[in-house]
Enzyme design. Sequence first.
Site, PDB file in Angstrom:
ATOM      1  N   SER A  73       1.014  -1.205  -0.043  1.00 51.35           N
ATOM      2  CA  SER A  73       0.216   0.089   0.022  1.00 51.35           C
ATOM      3  C   SER A  73       0.929   1.287  -0.074  1.00 51.35           C
ATOM      4  O   SER A  73       2.194   1.294   0.399  1.00 51.35           O
ATOM      5  CB  SER A  73      -0.810  -0.127   1.449  1.00 51.35           C
ATOM      6  OG  SER A  73      -0.020   0.064   2.459  1.00 51.35           O
ATOM      7  N   LYS A  74       0.274   2.264  -0.656  1.00 48.72           N
ATOM      8  CA  LYS A  74       1.253   3.474  -0.690  1.00 48.72           C
ATOM      9  C   LYS A  74       1.477   4.132   0.551  1.00 48.72           C
ATOM     10  O   LYS A  74       2.308   4.938   0.793  1.00 48.72           O
ATOM     11  CB  LYS A  74       0.536   4.373  -1.791  1.00 48.72           C
ATOM     12  CG  LYS A  74      -0.757   5.099  -1.214  1.00 48.72           C
ATOM     13  CD  LYS A  74      -1.116   6.201  -2.221  1.00 48.72           C
ATOM     14  CE  LYS A  74      -2.480   6.428  -2.069  1.00 48.72           C
ATOM     15  NZ  LYS A  74      -3.176   7.145  -3.502  1.00 48.72           N
ATOM     16  N   ARG A  75       0.721   3.768   1.740  1.00 50.88           N
ATOM     17  CA  ARG A  75       1.056   4.155   3.029  1.00 50.88           C
ATOM     18  C   ARG A  75       2.370   3.625   3.521  1.00 50.88           C
ATOM     19  O   ARG A  75       3.147   4.418   4.385  1.00 50.88           O
ATOM     20  CB  ARG A  75       0.135   3.969   3.971  1.00 50.88           C
ATOM     21  CG  ARG A  75      -1.382   4.647   3.589  1.00 50.88           C
ATOM     22  CD  ARG A  75      -1.519   5.901   4.670  1.00 50.88           C
ATOM     23  NE  ARG A  75      -2.589   6.639   3.982  1.00 50.88           N
ATOM     24  CZ  ARG A  75      -3.485   6.971   4.892  1.00 50.88           C
ATOM     25  NH1 ARG A  75      -3.881   6.829   5.893  1.00 50.88           N
ATOM     26  NH2 ARG A  75      -4.431   8.245   4.162  1.00 50.88           N
TER      27      ARG A  75
END
Length: 492
Positions: A252-254
Amino acid sequence: MTVRTRIAPSPTGDPHVGTAYIALFNLCFARQHGGEFILRIEDTDRVRSTPESEQMILDSLRWLGLNWDEGPDVGGPHGPYRQSERGAIYAEHAQRLIDAGHAFRCYRTSDELDVLREARKAEGLHLALKPADLALDADEQARREREEMPFVVRMNVPATGTCVVEDLLRGTIEVDWAQVDAQILLKSDGMPTYHLANVVDDHLMGISHVLRGEEWINSAPKHQLLYEYFGWDMPVLCHMPLLRNPDKSKLSKRKNPTSINYYRKMGFLPQAVTNYLGRMGWSMPDEREKFSLEDMMASFDVQRVSLGGPVFDLEKLTWLNGVYLREDLDDRAFLKALMDWAFNEDYVAQILPQVRTRVDTLSDVAPLAAHFFSGLPVLHEESFADVKLEREELIKLLQFLVWRFEAVAAWNKEALLAEVKALGEHFDLKMKAFLAPVFIAITGSASSTSVMDAMAILGSDVTRARLRHAVEVLGGVSKKQAKRFEKEYREL
Ligand code: GLU
């Protein structure tokens, strides 16, 4: 039979490494069988789809060397290859299902659906709504039809029993029909949902094998049933393992940069990224780590895909990229890579207005513009010593900016300014004070070129990565803090 595979991205955001990974495996599978590889744009979500996103996806896949034989830009005998241009085909197919009694018009309002779901929840039942739950009595159905109230088209699904789906890698998968709802096929605006469009197109485009992410397994029963309803053969399904962060959570981009733009802007070589993606759950028969796309196509065997979640590890990719740069490129190729990356007229022309008013000699340019030609700046806690904010407030400011920037669809100076202004008000800071730490995070120093322009030029991915890097340098966000931050952010 000709083997035909496809990648079917939805153009709703940044070009994702997961898309490239699935495209790569579809391409290799097709080539290994002397078949064809197609690109289809699934833009049925009219609100979230954008032409910019579509263009970025095409550019990124091309950059990686993953070329398709048919697609919206190159044409082909099965077009159009953009679902938004195929509306009439889906409407006709939905009608066919209605006529055969496999689908029905559902006039239920969203309030009624909420009530139905609540009732099922209260009874401890599955939340899937079945045709029988949705049925209105005949008079009411007739009245709503007469009054031309909005409706959707839903498919009939069995109420009980088990659906058996075959998967090339996973063998037999069993899904309880009780969990599967009467899927919407056409929305009230007449647009198809993913399920109808995907099945109709895979059939009409002659797709023989569907390699896609494992998040689609739950859709397989509905798709299989649609193939049965239409009387078509179903392509062979193969659900690939999802890419994971090093902590094994879903990529995930987090936690990881997921946009191909990021890797491109940070100076990764396309052949290294493609090679690394080829190592995700797959290995060459001789287990070597470095191989070209041609090598992979020649040796590909889908049965060598292992289902344990492959970890996308930035450090390993960086190592592999270094091997390519040091061992693979001769001087000429290295020079070309540098020019393709940033030392070209287009990019340098964007930088010039930023530096020309601030220099006395040409030799002043490189030091002043260094942040336009680098990855993450070298930062220490002391870099922020002159910023007059409590540490927690400072971290929060940077973190909130990352979150605001994640949601910016059209990345330009005006849009960024609007975000900065809004947050400046929230933190009760004048523009200059608000931007002081941002300046350091982005340019790596307290005096440089305009930070707003720098962010606009560097793009979303590098900007966010630098802000995140600053947060880490300042000690990062603890789990407790993250909860507090998220709450405050939601109320913004
Ligand atoms: N449009 C879907 C996606 O964005 C395609 C899924 C599939 O390959 O069936 O991933």
